[in-house]
Design a protein around this motif. Sequence first.
Motif, mmCIF file in Angstrom:
data_model
loop_
_atom_site.group_PDB
_atom_site.id
_atom_site.type_symbol
_atom_site.label_atom_id
_atom_site.label_comp_id
_atom_site.label_asym_id
_atom_site.label_seq_id
_atom_site.Cartn_x
_atom_site.Cartn_y
_atom_site.Cartn_z
ATOM 1 N N VAL A 160 1.179 -1.488 -0.001
ATOM 2 C CA VAL A 160 0.047 -0.172 -0.057
ATOM 3 C C VAL A 160 1.239 1.286 -0.172
ATOM 4 O O VAL A 160 1.929 1.370 0.865
ATOM 5 N N THR B 63 -3.153 5.174 -2.837
ATOM 6 C CA THR B 63 -3.944 5.663 -1.902
ATOM 7 C C THR B 63 -3.821 7.125 -1.794
ATOM 8 O O THR B 63 -2.478 7.337 -1.770
ATOM 9 N N CYS C 47 -7.368 3.943 -4.745
ATOM 10 C CA CYS C 47 -8.572 4.481 -4.170
ATOM 11 C C CYS C 47 -7.737 5.189 -2.117
ATOM 12 O O CYS C 47 -7.252 5.783 -2.812
ATOM 13 N N LEU D 8 -8.112 6.899 0.787
ATOM 14 C CA LEU D 8 -7.272 6.547 1.822
ATOM 15 C C LEU D 8 -7.363 7.947 3.373
ATOM 16 O O LEU D 8 -6.200 8.691 2.664
ATOM 17 N N VAL E 267 -11.102 2.269 6.676
ATOM 18 C CA VAL E 267 -11.234 2.712 5.292
ATOM 19 C C VAL E 267 -12.491 2.630 4.438
ATOM 20 O O VAL E 267 -12.950 1.461 4.723
ATOM 21 N N ASP F 129 -13.836 2.821 1.427
ATOM 22 C CA ASP F 129 -13.323 2.946 -0.060
ATOM 23 C C ASP F 129 -13.629 1.366 -0.979
ATOM 24 O O ASP F 129 -13.238 0.475 -0.149
ATOM 25 N N TRP G 186 -10.461 -0.765 -1.668
ATOM 26 C CA TRP G 186 -9.523 -1.330 -0.802
ATOM 27 C C TRP G 186 -10.037 -2.667 -0.964
ATOM 28 O O TRP G 186 -11.303 -3.350 -0.238
#
Length: 403
Positions: A228, A258, A282, A284, A291, A293, A296
């Motif tokens: 991530v 993110t 996405c 964040l 989170v 979204d 995710w």
Amino acid sequence: MGGLEGHPPPTNSLPILNTTLSEFQLFDALDNLTAIYCPAAAVPQLALQKALNPFTLSKRSAPLTDSGYSSGYTSENENDGSSPLPHKTSLAFLRADDLERTFAARWIERFLVRADDLPCFATDETRHLAAEKAADLLIALSSPAAAEDEACCALDDDPDSFWRDFTFSTTAAPDITIRINDGLAGKSASDHLDVGLQTWGASIVFCQMLCNDLGRFGLTTGRQSTIVELGAGTGLVSLALGKLLPALEMRDTTVVATDYHPAVIANLQSNIAANGSAVVGCVLDWAREEVDDAAWPVEKGEKVEVLVATDVVYESTHAVMLHECAERLLAEDGVFWLMQTVRQNGRFGEVADAVGEVFGEKERAARGGGKALRILERERVERMKGVGRGDEAFYRLFKVGWA
């Protein structure tokens, strides 16, 4: 600040248009743009300016404000072939550089919109003079430049797009090329948003480090993991991983890019699509516990094995928020690779030690198992020739984990 034939590039010198801007800095920036793009008009315009405001014509004795913008090159070094971006060394090349011209034009557009509200002008006369200079410059910049060399970037048909191609050499796979839209920087209404809409030197340097040796970052064939990127911005690092890992037969690793602001996310998604990448983009919010979204890809409550972030700390509070976010996301045996840009001059100099203070050796409240998230290793990383702004002194790479 050094410059090409005495004139710093727009991306390396234009000040932020906010309440701290001085009249001297504004006219200095306009004079520099006039000298670059309208050299025949520079002398009479300067003479008029001197009659109205002699102070602004004094010799440049103070450094230009650190604008927080990025540049595809620096002015003090020649390119030795190690940089993914070419180096410009002449005023003529600078004048013909589409990236610089577009950046300058958009800064001028922003100034003309804000001119009446900026508090820096001593009189309405100097405010009107600055607006006239800016309008003349905008007209000149609207004329196509005669390119004298091949530029590293190409202007897209969309006036709000400016695509840059980054090519990185690798040790274990073919070179990878990533296409990034940097054109939205300068179009937003807030300067903090500009940060996420352009590609910064630290991300370029980090990408080349990844390409040189994925193993040092714990990314090896056969290991399934989730990576991530926090504060991905234009997504260069995630996109580099998205192309590099499959080339090395590491197809079980999921890469998630993110960010927070909707405009940054939209640009990020555009870059992902332009590269045909499987990277997941996405939202964040570092300040939120969960989170929120649908994109995710990680199960609720599940931790991730690798976090990465490059040049995301611009205030001390950012380091605190980043630490809290990493605490929630990082698995017990995971690693957080954080690269910070050290800017020794300007308004970001005071945050140079923020990461070390927040993630440092001082005892922190441990969470679960008596462990705390702290710096395991740190390394000074030098700039690559031809990459980064002039105010970037070097970078610090931190390996963060639970200990």
